[in-house]
Design a protein around this motif. Structure first.
Motif, PDB file in Angstrom:
ATOM      1  N   ASN A  35      38.639  54.253   7.429  1.00  0.00           N
ATOM      2  CA  ASN A  35      38.437  53.660   8.761  1.00  0.00           C
ATOM      3  C   ASN A  35      39.189  52.341   8.964  1.00  0.00           C
ATOM      4  O   ASN A  35      38.729  51.463   9.704  1.00  0.00           O
ATOM      5  CB  ASN A  35      36.942  53.520   9.085  1.00  0.00           C
ATOM      6  N   GLY A  65      31.311  53.399  11.277  1.00  0.00           N
ATOM      7  CA  GLY A  65      32.481  54.160  10.865  1.00  0.00           C
ATOM      8  C   GLY A  65      32.065  55.582  10.510  1.00  0.00           C
ATOM      9  O   GLY A  65      30.950  55.804  10.030  1.00  0.00           O
ATOM     10  N   CYS A  72      34.648  50.117   7.611  1.00  0.00           N
ATOM     11  CA  CYS A  72      36.036  49.825   8.009  1.00  0.00           C
ATOM     12  C   CYS A  72      36.708  49.055   6.876  1.00  0.00           C
ATOM     13  O   CYS A  72      36.109  48.128   6.317  1.00  0.00           O
ATOM     14  CB  CYS A  72      36.035  49.001   9.294  1.00  0.00           C
ATOM     15  N   SER A  73      37.948  49.434   6.557  1.00  0.00           N
ATOM     16  CA  SER A  73      38.674  48.759   5.471  1.00  0.00           C
ATOM     17  C   SER A  73      39.726  47.788   6.020  1.00  0.00           C
ATOM     18  O   SER A  73      40.693  47.460   5.332  1.00  0.00           O
ATOM     19  CB  SER A  73      39.322  49.794   4.539  1.00  0.00           C
ATOM     20  N   GLY A  74      39.548  47.336   7.263  1.00  0.00           N
ATOM     21  CA  GLY A  74      40.437  46.303   7.813  1.00  0.00           C
ATOM     22  C   GLY A  74      41.695  46.883   8.425  1.00  0.00           C
ATOM     23  O   GLY A  74      41.760  48.063   8.798  1.00  0.00           O
ATOM     24  N   ALA A 119      33.046  47.744   3.689  1.00  0.00           N
ATOM     25  CA  ALA A 119      33.273  46.812   4.819  1.00  0.00           C
ATOM     26  C   ALA A 119      34.137  45.709   4.213  1.00  0.00           C
ATOM     27  O   ALA A 119      33.642  44.740   3.643  1.00  0.00           O
ATOM     28  CB  ALA A 119      31.965  46.268   5.359  1.00  0.00           C
ATOM     29  N   GLY A 123      37.535  44.569   8.274  1.00  0.00           N
ATOM     30  CA  GLY A 123      36.328  45.378   8.505  1.00  0.00           C
ATOM     31  C   GLY A 123      35.073  44.579   8.210  1.00  0.00           C
ATOM     32  O   GLY A 123      34.072  44.678   8.922  1.00  0.00           O
ATOM     33  N   GLN A 127      31.949  43.452  10.920  1.00  0.00           N
ATOM     34  CA  GLN A 127      30.494  43.589  10.742  1.00  0.00           C
ATOM     35  C   GLN A 127      29.813  42.231  10.745  1.00  0.00           C
ATOM     36  O   GLN A 127      28.712  42.072  11.257  1.00  0.00           O
ATOM     37  CB  GLN A 127      30.139  44.427   9.490  1.00  0.00           C
TER      38      GLN A 127
END
Ligand SMILES: CC(C)(COP(=O)(O)OP(=O)(O)OC[C@H]1O[C@@H](n2cnc3c(N)ncnc32)[C@H](O)[C@@H]1OP(=O)(O)O)[C@@H](O)C(=O)NCCC(=O)NCCSC(=O)CCC(=O)c1ccccc1C(=O)O
Length: 274
Positions: A35, A65, A72-74, A119, A123, A127
């Motif tokens: 993500n 996600g 989310c991985s940025g 996260a 990401g 959050q």
């Protein structure tokens, strides 16, 4: 099990946007890259967020996600260009995660991050900026910037420091370690941890509880929590709520009516409160 319905007339490629009674859910849908977001992803999240903001039936928004392995991985490193940002399909470079960060903070409805899995990087910042975070027991948090040639010296540093303390925030950014959900909870980085299979149920329960409360009180409190760290723009947001409430009073309306009726305003019946 919550029944979600796709929001009509809102078609996207990188996200899913659906709703259940009173709650909108925006899900980054790029599980093949944990993500990670590209510029187009962020444009779509902002579009859905604005839609939820202006939908009077929606009181709370969930950001999440797809896939259970990552929130989310940025930024998507595959589209990171050489000209100061992430390239869209036309080759234009963007740093538009910053736009989304501001929109999360200025949306007057509570936004809840529902975090399963990673996260990381931008990401984690997303959050962090959500009003509440419900994490699954498989969640992992961290920043990677100094390892991958990036940094977020805005909210990503400042709000992390406000949230978990300056020493811990420096540790997160300077060492680029990863932290599990229990460690994040102990630092005050997130609000609660639940087993993965209970993540949606718990998040929806928190949202439903907020839906029973005064939307105006939640709106003004959200602005209040952001006011000092947003400087003049934060005070503007908070003060705008005061103006809106004043416009709803007879005292405020007397000024408008007097102007329209071409007479002097009569504020004498309004108390000067101690
Ligand atoms: C998250 C990991 C630790 C997970 O590791 P692991 O479980 O071993 O999975 P992998 O095999 O590594 O990943 C699976 C698959 O996904 C791809 N992938 C993962 N993350 C990304 C990514 N961020 N970009 C592109 N692709 C990604 C990975 O390559 C694999 O694909 P394969 O095809 O199978 O090879 C680990 O994945 C990891 O460390 N990921 C990178 C995390 C990262 O560094 N993210 C970027 C940080 S910088 C950032 O986010 C800045 C963006 C930002 O918000 C910003 C900041 C400041 C100013 C402006 C901005 C802005 O506007 O953008």
């Amino acid at each position: 099990m919550t029944q979600w319905t796709a929001v009509e007339g809102q078609a996207f490629t990188d996200i899913l946007y659906d709703r259940t009674e009173g709650i909108a859910r925006i899900s980054i849908n790029r599980p093949h890259v944990h993500n990670a977001f590209r510029p187009e992803t962020l444009v779509e999240v902002m579009k859905a967020l604005r839609h939820a903001r202006f939908d009077p039936e929606i009181g709370v928004v969930i950001l999440t996600g797809v896939g259970g392995k990552a929130f989310c991985s940025g930024g998507d490193q595959r589209v990171r260009g050489d000209d100061g940002g992430y390239k869209d399909e036309e080759g234009v470079h963007h740093l538009n995660a910053l736009d989304l960060q501001r929109e999360i903070r200025t949306c007057p409805k509570p936004i809840v991050a529902m975090v399963a899995g990673w996260a990381i990087g931008g990401g984690n910042v997303l959050q962090l900026l959500c009003d509440l975070t419900i994490a699954a027991d498989n969640a992992r948090f961290g920043q990677t910037g100094p390892r991958v040639g990036s940094f977020d010296a805005g909210f990503g540093a400042g709000i992390l420091a406000r949230t978990i303390g300056v020493k811990k925030a420096k540790e997160v950014w300077f060492l680029c370690r990863q932290y599990d959900a229990q460690q994040a909870l102990e630092m005050g980085w997130i609000n609660t941890v639940v087993p993965l299979e209970r993540l949606e149920e718990e998040t929806v329960a928190w949202c439903r509880q907020m839906l029973t409360l005064s939307p105006t009180a939640l709106r003004v409190l959200k602005a209040a929590f952001n006011a000092d760290s947003d400087g003049a723009a934060g005070i503007q947001e908070l003060a705008g709520n005061a103006t809106a409430l004043f416009y709803m009073t007879e005292e405020g309306q007397e000024g408008r009516d007097a102007f329209l009726e071409k007479r002097a305003p009569d504020f004498s019946r309004f108390r000067r409160r101690p």
